[in-house]
Design a protein around this motif. Structure first.
Motif, mmCIF file in Angstrom:
data_model
loop_
_atom_site.group_PDB
_atom_site.id
_atom_site.type_symbol
_atom_site.label_atom_id
_atom_site.label_comp_id
_atom_site.label_asym_id
_atom_site.label_seq_id
_atom_site.Cartn_x
_atom_site.Cartn_y
_atom_site.Cartn_z
ATOM 1 N N PHE A 1 0.844 -1.197 0.000
ATOM 2 C CA PHE A 1 0.000 0.000 0.000
ATOM 3 C C PHE A 1 0.879 1.247 0.000
ATOM 4 O O PHE A 1 2.045 1.203 0.400
ATOM 5 N N LEU A 2 0.281 2.367 -0.438
ATOM 6 C CA LEU A 2 0.857 3.695 -0.251
ATOM 7 C C LEU A 2 -0.116 4.511 0.589
ATOM 8 O O LEU A 2 -1.295 4.641 0.237
ATOM 9 N N GLU A 3 0.374 5.049 1.699
ATOM 10 C CA GLU A 3 -0.402 5.980 2.520
ATOM 11 C C GLU A 3 0.062 7.395 2.193
ATOM 12 O O GLU A 3 1.266 7.678 2.160
ATOM 13 N N VAL A 4 -0.877 8.294 1.939
ATOM 14 C CA VAL A 4 -0.533 9.683 1.655
ATOM 15 C C VAL A 4 -0.290 10.414 2.973
ATOM 16 O O VAL A 4 -1.188 10.532 3.810
ATOM 17 N N THR B 1 3.493 15.864 -3.008
ATOM 18 C CA THR B 1 2.816 14.743 -2.356
ATOM 19 C C THR B 1 3.845 13.787 -1.755
ATOM 20 O O THR B 1 4.831 13.450 -2.404
ATOM 21 N N LYS B 2 3.584 13.388 -0.510
ATOM 22 C CA LYS B 2 4.498 12.482 0.188
ATOM 23 C C LYS B 2 3.728 11.214 0.581
ATOM 24 O O LYS B 2 2.604 11.291 1.066
ATOM 25 N N PHE B 3 4.360 10.053 0.336
ATOM 26 C CA PHE B 3 3.736 8.762 0.611
ATOM 27 C C PHE B 3 4.577 7.948 1.586
ATOM 28 O O PHE B 3 5.802 8.083 1.623
ATOM 29 N N ARG B 4 3.896 7.058 2.313
ATOM 30 C CA ARG B 4 4.577 6.003 3.086
ATOM 31 C C ARG B 4 4.229 4.668 2.455
ATOM 32 O O ARG B 4 3.054 4.333 2.297
ATOM 33 N N TYR C 1 -3.696 4.014 -1.076
ATOM 34 C CA TYR C 1 -3.822 3.279 -2.328
ATOM 35 C C TYR C 1 -3.281 1.864 -2.134
ATOM 36 O O TYR C 1 -2.140 1.686 -1.675
ATOM 37 N N GLU C 2 -4.092 0.873 -2.490
ATOM 38 C CA GLU C 2 -3.579 -0.491 -2.539
ATOM 39 C C GLU C 2 -2.936 -0.709 -3.895
ATOM 40 O O GLU C 2 -3.518 -0.369 -4.935
ATOM 41 N N ASP D 1 9.208 2.966 4.006
ATOM 42 C CA ASP D 1 9.948 3.849 3.102
ATOM 43 C C ASP D 1 9.071 5.052 2.763
ATOM 44 O O ASP D 1 7.841 4.928 2.621
ATOM 45 N N VAL D 2 9.695 6.215 2.609
ATOM 46 C CA VAL D 2 8.975 7.445 2.279
ATOM 47 C C VAL D 2 9.297 7.849 0.845
ATOM 48 O O VAL D 2 10.463 7.914 0.446
ATOM 49 N N ILE D 3 8.248 8.080 0.072
ATOM 50 C CA ILE D 3 8.376 8.481 -1.332
ATOM 51 C C ILE D 3 7.781 9.870 -1.472
ATOM 52 O O ILE D 3 6.641 10.119 -1.054
ATOM 53 N N GLU D 4 8.544 10.797 -2.067
ATOM 54 C CA GLU D 4 8.047 12.153 -2.326
ATOM 55 C C GLU D 4 7.997 12.378 -3.823
ATOM 56 O O GLU D 4 8.981 12.143 -4.541
#
Length: 225
Positions: free
Chosen positions: A127-130, A216-219, A140-141, A209-212
């Motif tokens: 998943f991605l958490e915003v 917008t930043k995701f976990r 998002y799954e 992991d953190v994606i930017e």
């Protein structure tokens, strides 16, 4: 009607139906097909129909246009010919022709409903958490083999742009699911960030992991099925 399969490295992005006489390609947003990579020229090449043949023509690019590995200024296209522009490939396919040997089984534009690849039933799901800058939802799954992140309406996960004008690449990065794990690959190198560092190459993703991407930043995390 003929079409082309657009891929970035090994990841299919979308199919494009050749439903008008000419298509321009390049890095700038006014092209019919935007190839968002620093090494692609602003107006790199074009594909157009003349008579009963489709042609590709380089339009003065810096790094060249290639057909089946050979650099060309202009070339007629046959079924399954592969046009290469930097890290993008475009496979030309004629209606009724044999499928391209390297094409994936599901060659259509990526969709969140695509079959989950490489993760057996019962395994944790990615998943991605915003964390910041939500656009349409907060989680998002990742159910597709390839999930695209960017500002384009074609992207599976939309993002907010950055800077004064909120600019962002049409496609900034892609997350792929493989039997050995999940990976994030830049489409526009250095734009996205992975754990605070510019994303310039493929990275395997781990829990938290953190994606930017722009504003917008995701976990990234796995959730038990």
């Amino acid at each position: 009607m003929p079409k082309i399969l657009l891929k970035f490295e090994a990841a299919a992005i979308r199919e494009i139906i050749l439903d008008k006489p000419s298509f321009t390609m390049g890095r700038k947003g006014d092209n019919d097909i935007v190839l968002d990579h620093a090494a692609v020229s602003g107006h790199h090449c074009k594909i157009y129909s003349s008579g009963n043949t489709w042609f590709v023509e380089d339009t003065g690019s810096t790094n060249g246009t290639f057909v089946n590995g050979k650099k060309v200024l202009k070339a007629g296209l046959k079924h399954n010919d592969v046009v290469t522009v930097v890290k993008y490939t475009l496979t030309y396919m004629e209606e009724g022709g044999a499928p391209a040997p390297a094409a994936p089984a599901a060659a259509a534009a990526p969709s969140p409903s695509s079959t989950l690849a490489g993760l057996p039933p019962g395994k944790p799901k990615p998943f991605l958490e915003v964390l910041e800058g939500a656009v349409d939802k907060n989680e998002y799954e990742l159910t597709a083999m390839s999930t695209y992140i960017g500002k384009s309406s074609q992207a599976n996960i939309p993002v907010k742009g950055s800077g004064l004008f909120g600019s962002a690449p049409d496609m900034a990065a892609v997350i792929t699911i493989r039997p050995e794990g999940c990976y994030i690959t830049p489409i526009k190198e250095g734009y996205a960030k992975h754990n605070g560092d510019p994303l310039n190459e493929k990275k395997q993703l781990k829990d938290d992991d953190v994606i930017e991407v722009g504003g917008t930043k995701f976990r990234f995390f796995f959730k038990k099925a």
